[in-house]
Scaffold this motif. Sequence first.
Motif, PDB file in Angstrom:
ATOM      1  N   ASN A  63       0.830  -1.209   0.000  1.00  0.00           N
ATOM      2  CA  ASN A  63       0.000   0.000   0.000  1.00  0.00           C
ATOM      3  C   ASN A  63       0.868   1.264   0.000  1.00  0.00           C
ATOM      4  O   ASN A  63       0.646   2.185   0.776  1.00  0.00           O
ATOM      5  CB  ASN A  63      -0.979  -0.017   1.166  1.00  0.00           C
ATOM      6  CG  ASN A  63      -1.873  -1.231   1.111  1.00  0.00           C
ATOM      7  OD1 ASN A  63      -2.287  -1.672   0.047  1.00  0.00           O
ATOM      8  ND2 ASN A  63      -2.148  -1.823   2.262  1.00  0.00           N
ATOM      9  N   GLN A  64       1.874   1.263  -0.853  1.00  0.00           N
ATOM     10  CA  GLN A  64       2.777   2.390  -1.099  1.00  0.00           C
ATOM     11  C   GLN A  64       3.722   2.699   0.062  1.00  0.00           C
ATOM     12  O   GLN A  64       4.265   3.797   0.148  1.00  0.00           O
ATOM     13  CB  GLN A  64       1.997   3.645  -1.494  1.00  0.00           C
ATOM     14  CG  GLN A  64       1.190   3.443  -2.760  1.00  0.00           C
ATOM     15  CD  GLN A  64       0.462   4.692  -3.190  1.00  0.00           C
ATOM     16  OE1 GLN A  64       0.305   5.655  -2.450  1.00  0.00           O
ATOM     17  NE2 GLN A  64       0.004   4.695  -4.429  1.00  0.00           N
ATOM     18  N   GLU A  65       3.918   1.731   0.970  1.00  0.00           N
ATOM     19  CA  GLU A  65       4.881   1.893   2.055  1.00  0.00           C
ATOM     20  C   GLU A  65       5.823   0.702   2.059  1.00  0.00           C
ATOM     21  O   GLU A  65       5.371  -0.445   2.009  1.00  0.00           O
ATOM     22  CB  GLU A  65       4.177   1.992   3.406  1.00  0.00           C
ATOM     23  CG  GLU A  65       3.394   3.271   3.576  1.00  0.00           C
ATOM     24  CD  GLU A  65       2.840   3.429   4.980  1.00  0.00           C
ATOM     25  OE1 GLU A  65       3.463   2.924   5.938  1.00  0.00           O
ATOM     26  OE2 GLU A  65       1.785   4.054   5.113  1.00  0.00           O
ATOM     27  N   VAL A  66       7.126   0.974   2.136  1.00  0.00           N
ATOM     28  CA  VAL A  66       8.109  -0.107   2.191  1.00  0.00           C
ATOM     29  C   VAL A  66       7.957  -0.829   3.526  1.00  0.00           C
ATOM     30  O   VAL A  66       7.886  -0.196   4.580  1.00  0.00           O
ATOM     31  CB  VAL A  66       9.546   0.443   2.023  1.00  0.00           C
ATOM     32  CG1 VAL A  66      10.565  -0.658   2.232  1.00  0.00           C
ATOM     33  CG2 VAL A  66       9.705   1.077   0.652  1.00  0.00           C
ATOM     34  N   LEU A  67       7.876  -2.149   3.450  1.00  0.00           N
ATOM     35  CA  LEU A  67       7.755  -2.959   4.657  1.00  0.00           C
ATOM     36  C   LEU A  67       9.086  -3.660   4.903  1.00  0.00           C
ATOM     37  O   LEU A  67       9.562  -4.405   4.041  1.00  0.00           O
ATOM     38  CB  LEU A  67       6.631  -3.990   4.493  1.00  0.00           C
ATOM     39  CG  LEU A  67       6.133  -4.624   5.770  1.00  0.00           C
ATOM     40  CD1 LEU A  67       5.433  -3.596   6.651  1.00  0.00           C
ATOM     41  CD2 LEU A  67       5.163  -5.738   5.451  1.00  0.00           C
ATOM     42  N   PRO A  68       9.718  -3.418   6.065  1.00  0.00           N
ATOM     43  CA  PRO A  68      10.997  -4.057   6.361  1.00  0.00           C
ATOM     44  C   PRO A  68      10.883  -5.581   6.362  1.00  0.00           C
ATOM     45  O   PRO A  68       9.857  -6.140   6.746  1.00  0.00           O
ATOM     46  CB  PRO A  68      11.346  -3.551   7.766  1.00  0.00           C
ATOM     47  CG  PRO A  68      10.508  -2.335   7.971  1.00  0.00           C
ATOM     48  CD  PRO A  68       9.272  -2.550   7.145  1.00  0.00           C
ATOM     49  N   GLN A  69      11.959  -6.233   5.946  1.00  0.00           N
ATOM     50  CA  GLN A  69      11.972  -7.692   5.819  1.00  0.00           C
ATOM     51  C   GLN A  69      11.622  -8.395   7.125  1.00  0.00           C
ATOM     52  O   GLN A  69      10.984  -9.447   7.108  1.00  0.00           O
ATOM     53  CB  GLN A  69      13.337  -8.153   5.317  1.00  0.00           C
ATOM     54  CG  GLN A  69      13.384  -9.626   4.999  1.00  0.00           C
ATOM     55  CD  GLN A  69      14.714 -10.042   4.399  1.00  0.00           C
ATOM     56  OE1 GLN A  69      15.528  -9.197   4.027  1.00  0.00           O
ATOM     57  NE2 GLN A  69      14.934 -11.324   4.300  1.00  0.00           N
ATOM     58  N   ASN A  70      11.987  -7.830   8.258  1.00  0.00           N
ATOM     59  CA  ASN A  70      11.688  -8.489   9.527  1.00  0.00           C
ATOM     60  C   ASN A  70      10.191  -8.504   9.849  1.00  0.00           C
ATOM     61  O   ASN A  70       9.756  -9.217  10.757  1.00  0.00           O
ATOM     62  CB  ASN A  70      12.486  -7.870  10.672  1.00  0.00           C
ATOM     63  CG  ASN A  70      12.102  -6.432  10.976  1.00  0.00           C
ATOM     64  OD1 ASN A  70      11.365  -5.785  10.234  1.00  0.00           O
ATOM     65  ND2 ASN A  70      12.633  -5.913  12.058  1.00  0.00           N
ATOM     66  N   GLN A  71       9.387  -7.756   9.096  1.00  0.00           N
ATOM     67  CA  GLN A  71       7.936  -7.748   9.303  1.00  0.00           C
ATOM     68  C   GLN A  71       7.186  -8.672   8.336  1.00  0.00           C
ATOM     69  O   GLN A  71       5.999  -8.925   8.521  1.00  0.00           O
ATOM     70  CB  GLN A  71       7.393  -6.323   9.186  1.00  0.00           C
ATOM     71  CG  GLN A  71       7.869  -5.422  10.295  1.00  0.00           C
ATOM     72  CD  GLN A  71       7.324  -4.012  10.175  1.00  0.00           C
ATOM     73  OE1 GLN A  71       6.327  -3.755   9.502  1.00  0.00           O
ATOM     74  NE2 GLN A  71       7.986  -3.070  10.815  1.00  0.00           N
ATOM     75  N   TRP A  72       7.886  -9.171   7.311  1.00  0.00           N
ATOM     76  CA  TRP A  72       7.220 -10.025   6.320  1.00  0.00           C
ATOM     77  C   TRP A  72       6.566 -11.255   6.941  1.00  0.00           C
ATOM     78  O   TRP A  72       5.449 -11.615   6.558  1.00  0.00           O
ATOM     79  CB  TRP A  72       8.176 -10.455   5.223  1.00  0.00           C
ATOM     80  CG  TRP A  72       8.792  -9.359   4.416  1.00  0.00           C
ATOM     81  CD1 TRP A  72       8.540  -8.017   4.496  1.00  0.00           C
ATOM     82  CD2 TRP A  72       9.782  -9.514   3.413  1.00  0.00           C
ATOM     83  NE1 TRP A  72       9.334  -7.327   3.601  1.00  0.00           N
ATOM     84  CE2 TRP A  72      10.104  -8.219   2.925  1.00  0.00           C
ATOM     85  CE3 TRP A  72      10.432 -10.615   2.880  1.00  0.00           C
ATOM     86  CZ2 TRP A  72      11.039  -8.026   1.913  1.00  0.00           C
ATOM     87  CZ3 TRP A  72      11.370 -10.405   1.870  1.00  0.00           C
ATOM     88  CH2 TRP A  72      11.667  -9.132   1.399  1.00  0.00           C
ATOM     89  N   PRO A  73       7.227 -11.942   7.876  1.00  0.00           N
ATOM     90  CA  PRO A  73       6.619 -13.169   8.409  1.00  0.00           C
ATOM     91  C   PRO A  73       5.354 -12.940   9.237  1.00  0.00           C
ATOM     92  O   PRO A  73       4.566 -13.856   9.432  1.00  0.00           O
ATOM     93  CB  PRO A  73       7.715 -13.775   9.299  1.00  0.00           C
ATOM     94  CG  PRO A  73       8.979 -13.136   8.859  1.00  0.00           C
ATOM     95  CD  PRO A  73       8.596 -11.765   8.369  1.00  0.00           C
ATOM     96  N   THR A  74       5.154 -11.726   9.725  1.00  0.00           N
ATOM     97  CA  THR A  74       4.002 -11.471  10.591  1.00  0.00           C
ATOM     98  C   THR A  74       2.923 -10.611   9.951  1.00  0.00           C
ATOM     99  O   THR A  74       1.840 -10.461  10.513  1.00  0.00           O
ATOM    100  CB  THR A  74       4.457 -10.796  11.901  1.00  0.00           C
ATOM    101  OG1 THR A  74       5.152  -9.589  11.591  1.00  0.00           O
ATOM    102  CG2 THR A  74       5.364 -11.725  12.705  1.00  0.00           C
ATOM    103  N   TYR A  75       3.204 -10.050   8.773  1.00  0.00           N
ATOM    104  CA  TYR A  75       2.203  -9.205   8.116  1.00  0.00           C
ATOM    105  C   TYR A  75       1.210 -10.095   7.377  1.00  0.00           C
ATOM    106  O   TYR A  75       1.534 -10.704   6.361  1.00  0.00           O
ATOM    107  CB  TYR A  75       2.838  -8.203   7.144  1.00  0.00           C
ATOM    108  CG  TYR A  75       1.794  -7.299   6.526  1.00  0.00           C
ATOM    109  CD1 TYR A  75       1.391  -6.150   7.176  1.00  0.00           C
ATOM    110  CD2 TYR A  75       1.171  -7.643   5.323  1.00  0.00           C
ATOM    111  CE1 TYR A  75       0.406  -5.338   6.641  1.00  0.00           C
ATOM    112  CE2 TYR A  75       0.176  -6.830   4.786  1.00  0.00           C
ATOM    113  CZ  TYR A  75      -0.204  -5.692   5.449  1.00  0.00           C
ATOM    114  OH  TYR A  75      -1.190  -4.900   4.921  1.00  0.00           O
ATOM    115  N   ALA A  76      -0.014 -10.170   7.891  1.00  0.00           N
ATOM    116  CA  ALA A  76      -1.074 -10.952   7.240  1.00  0.00           C
ATOM    117  C   ALA A  76      -1.719 -10.089   6.164  1.00  0.00           C
ATOM    118  O   ALA A  76      -2.139  -8.957   6.418  1.00  0.00           O
ATOM    119  CB  ALA A  76      -2.109 -11.399   8.261  1.00  0.00           C
TER     120      ALA A  76
END
Length: 70
Positions: A41-54
Amino acid sequence: MHELVSIRVNGQTLTVRTGLTLGELVTQWGLPARGLLVEVNQEVLPQNQWPTYALQQGDVIELVRITAGG
């Protein structure tokens, strides 16, 4: 039975199961995490958040490979 949500990944509409994480999506696409930039949604998501972002209904995901060169 899993409920489904509709998302867009690199301009392509996909239907995925509710609760699928961004990390699982990256794995399903066969992309190595190294050198990958993920925007949600137009915001960079850090790699450490990928496993928990549903993934949520209507999310717009951009997966961009960063390469060296010039």
